[in-house]
Write a protein that holds these residues in place. Structure first.
Motif, PDB file in Angstrom:
ATOM      1  N   TYR A  28       1.112  -1.061   0.056  1.00 31.36           N
ATOM      2  CA  TYR A  28      -0.270  -0.018   0.149  1.00 31.36           C
ATOM      3  C   TYR A  28       0.507   1.280  -0.358  1.00 31.36           C
ATOM      4  O   TYR A  28       1.022   1.987  -1.085  1.00 31.36           O
ATOM      5  N   GLU A  29       1.792   1.275   0.836  1.00 29.94           N
ATOM      6  CA  GLU A  29       2.942   2.585   1.390  1.00 29.94           C
ATOM      7  C   GLU A  29       3.571   2.899  -0.744  1.00 29.94           C
ATOM      8  O   GLU A  29       3.709   3.715  -0.814  1.00 29.94           O
ATOM      9  N   ALA A  30       4.435   1.898  -0.792  1.00 31.28           N
ATOM     10  CA  ALA A  30       4.652   1.570  -2.520  1.00 31.28           C
ATOM     11  C   ALA A  30       3.458   2.192  -3.110  1.00 31.28           C
ATOM     12  O   ALA A  30       4.225   3.325  -3.722  1.00 31.28           O
ATOM     13  N   LEU A  31       2.188   1.851  -3.273  1.00 31.84           N
ATOM     14  CA  LEU A  31       1.541   2.291  -4.327  1.00 31.84           C
ATOM     15  C   LEU A  31       1.434   3.370  -4.360  1.00 31.84           C
ATOM     16  O   LEU A  31       0.759   4.508  -4.788  1.00 31.84           O
ATOM     17  N   VAL A  32       0.717   4.433  -2.184  1.00 30.74           N
ATOM     18  CA  VAL A  32       0.838   5.793  -2.072  1.00 30.74           C
ATOM     19  C   VAL A  32       2.222   6.740  -3.777  1.00 30.74           C
ATOM     20  O   VAL A  32       2.078   7.743  -3.438  1.00 30.74           O
ATOM     21  N   ARG A  33       3.371   6.166  -3.284  1.00 33.63           N
ATOM     22  CA  ARG A  33       4.720   6.804  -3.338  1.00 33.63           C
ATOM     23  C   ARG A  33       4.794   7.176  -4.996  1.00 33.63           C
ATOM     24  O   ARG A  33       4.276   7.827  -5.421  1.00 33.63           O
ATOM     25  N   LYS A  34       3.740   5.476  -5.537  1.00 28.85           N
ATOM     26  CA  LYS A  34       3.924   6.182  -6.918  1.00 28.85           C
ATOM     27  C   LYS A  34       2.969   6.639  -7.540  1.00 28.85           C
ATOM     28  O   LYS A  34       3.217   7.498  -8.552  1.00 28.85           O
ATOM     29  N   TRP A  35       1.485   6.633  -7.258  1.00 30.10           N
ATOM     30  CA  TRP A  35       0.207   7.576  -7.300  1.00 30.10           C
ATOM     31  C   TRP A  35       0.872   8.891  -7.268  1.00 30.10           C
ATOM     32  O   TRP A  35       0.008  10.096  -7.580  1.00 30.10           O
ATOM     33  N   GLN A  36       1.751   9.771  -5.346  1.00 29.62           N
ATOM     34  CA  GLN A  36       2.190  10.170  -5.572  1.00 29.62           C
ATOM     35  C   GLN A  36       2.396  12.265  -5.635  1.00 29.62           C
ATOM     36  O   GLN A  36       1.328  13.170  -6.143  1.00 29.62           O
ATOM     37  N   PRO A  37       3.072  11.445  -6.978  1.00 31.46           N
ATOM     38  CA  PRO A  37       3.194  12.853  -7.883  1.00 31.46           C
ATOM     39  C   PRO A  37       2.180  13.301  -8.861  1.00 31.46           C
ATOM     40  O   PRO A  37       2.223  14.252  -8.628  1.00 31.46           O
ATOM     41  N   ALA A  38       0.985  12.847  -9.232  1.00 28.26           N
ATOM     42  CA  ALA A  38       0.432  12.958  -9.960  1.00 28.26           C
ATOM     43  C   ALA A  38      -0.836  13.396  -9.719  1.00 28.26           C
ATOM     44  O   ALA A  38      -1.790  13.817  -9.362  1.00 28.26           O
ATOM     45  N   GLN A  39      -1.477  12.516  -7.776  1.00 32.60           N
ATOM     46  CA  GLN A  39      -2.984  12.428  -7.568  1.00 32.60           C
ATOM     47  C   GLN A  39      -2.447  13.430  -6.714  1.00 32.60           C
ATOM     48  O   GLN A  39      -3.453  14.014  -5.402  1.00 32.60           O
ATOM     49  N   ASN A  40      -1.317  13.249  -5.701  1.00 30.65           N
ATOM     50  CA  ASN A  40      -1.459  14.706  -4.449  1.00 30.65           C
ATOM     51  C   ASN A  40      -2.219  13.701  -3.082  1.00 30.65           C
ATOM     52  O   ASN A  40      -2.581  14.448  -2.797  1.00 30.65           O
ATOM     53  N   LEU A  41      -2.062  12.236  -3.188  1.00 29.30           N
ATOM     54  CA  LEU A  41      -2.949  11.425  -2.558  1.00 29.30           C
ATOM     55  C   LEU A  41      -2.327  12.031  -1.035  1.00 29.30           C
ATOM     56  O   LEU A  41      -4.084  12.030   0.327  1.00 29.30           O
ATOM     57  N   VAL A  42      -1.726  12.344  -0.051  1.00 27.92           N
ATOM     58  CA  VAL A  42      -1.298  12.796   0.925  1.00 27.92           C
ATOM     59  C   VAL A  42      -0.202  14.118   0.828  1.00 27.92           C
ATOM     60  O   VAL A  42       0.333  14.504   0.103  1.00 27.92           O
ATOM     61  N   ALA A  43      -0.245  14.637   2.365  1.00 31.60           N
ATOM     62  CA  ALA A  43       0.573  16.112   2.366  1.00 31.60           C
ATOM     63  C   ALA A  43       2.224  15.515   2.061  1.00 31.60           C
ATOM     64  O   ALA A  43       2.486  14.398   2.979  1.00 31.60           O
ATOM     65  N   PRO A  44       2.758  16.683   1.062  1.00 27.24           N
ATOM     66  CA  PRO A  44       4.459  16.030   0.695  1.00 27.24           C
ATOM     67  C   PRO A  44       4.978  15.511   1.895  1.00 27.24           C
ATOM     68  O   PRO A  44       4.944  14.828   1.445  1.00 27.24           O
ATOM     69  N   LYS A  45       4.639  16.625   2.634  1.00 27.03           N
ATOM     70  CA  LYS A  45       5.627  16.170   4.873  1.00 27.03           C
ATOM     71  C   LYS A  45       5.661  15.596   4.821  1.00 27.03           C
ATOM     72  O   LYS A  45       6.282  15.292   6.307  1.00 27.03           O
ATOM     73  N   THR A  46       4.496  14.390   4.330  1.00 28.67           N
ATOM     74  CA  THR A  46       3.885  13.380   5.354  1.00 28.67           C
ATOM     75  C   THR A  46       3.990  11.955   4.671  1.00 28.67           C
ATOM     76  O   THR A  46       4.351  11.627   5.944  1.00 28.67           O
ATOM     77  N   LEU A  47       4.513  12.479   3.978  1.00 27.99           N
ATOM     78  CA  LEU A  47       5.238  11.257   3.158  1.00 27.99           C
ATOM     79  C   LEU A  47       6.539  10.323   3.916  1.00 27.99           C
ATOM     80  O   LEU A  47       6.116   9.446   3.422  1.00 27.99           O
TER      81      LEU A  47
END
Length: 215
Positions: A28-47
């Motif tokens: 799950y963590e890996a998928l969040v990191r993969k999608w984060q640049p395009a989707q901004n799923l979580v606040a960047p400072k918390t990644l």
């Protein structure tokens, strides 16, 4: 002990978690990191603190009410806590379902991708919360929400459903006392508060009974 190890220790202090579930959290963590640049799923400072700030923080919801098997997660976003709850339920080997309510189509696509890759039993509702709950008829044991809305607004969403067999389990921050005071103007509220294990200024609120004061 690094940040992830501390988070895993905290998770296991709240609720014993299998190696299989920890593996799913890693995927799950890996998928969040993969999608984060395009989707901004979580606040960047918390990644870089995802295990503590998001996964361990979300585990508190299920740990607060572990008997529930049918959940509705309101405003699911990146899936914290809804997908975390589904991962924890999946290891029990019992019948369960987590309904994720998320009107943002791109976030909905992410939620479906995670559920599919991890084999989780979720049902995505891609509409506004009011519309989804208006004619709800399926079993529900608990509602969850994290960083979504004020307590008064949450009460307006869930009040037809809260009863002896259905509760609300919500993350609340440092403004909770003010939120409770404001909500109490319109609602008769019976709740239990638990101190958050991840933030000394936050708490987990279990809403047990609820009715409008003008009823």
């Amino acid at each position: 002990m690094d940040a992830k190890e501390r988070a895993v220790a905290l998770i296991n202090s709240m609720l014993p978690v299998s190696r299989e579930s920890l593996d799913k959290f890693e995927r799950y963590e890996a998928l969040v990191r993969k999608w984060q640049p395009a989707q901004n799923l979580v606040a960047p400072k918390t990644l870089d603190e995802i295990w503590f700030r998001h996964i361990a923080d979300s585990v508190q919801i299920f740990a607060a009410y572990p008997s529930a098997r049918h959940w509705i997660d309101l405003g699911s976003g990146a899936g914290f806590p809804g997908l975390v709850t589904a991962i924890l339920l999946d290891e029990l080997g019992e019948d369960y379902c987590v309904h994720l309510v998320e009107s943002n189509g791109r976030k909905g696509a992410f939620l479906k991708t995670v559920a599919r890759e991890l084999g989780l039993n979720i049902c995505l509702h891609g509409d506004r919360i009011e519309s989804v709950l208006k004619n709800w008829s399926e079993p529900v044991d608990a509602f969850s929400a994290r960083a979504l809305a004020s307590l008064d607004k949450l009460c307006s969403f869930v009040h037809p459903h809260i009863c002896e067999t259905c509760v609300g389990v919500f993350h609340k921050g440092r403004d909770f006392d003010r939120e409770l005071s404001e909500a109490s103007v319109s609602w008769n509220i019976d709740l239990v508060q638990q101190e958050s294990r991840t933030d000394p200024d936050a708490r987990i609120v279990i809403l047990r009974r609820l009715s409008p004061k003008n009823a």
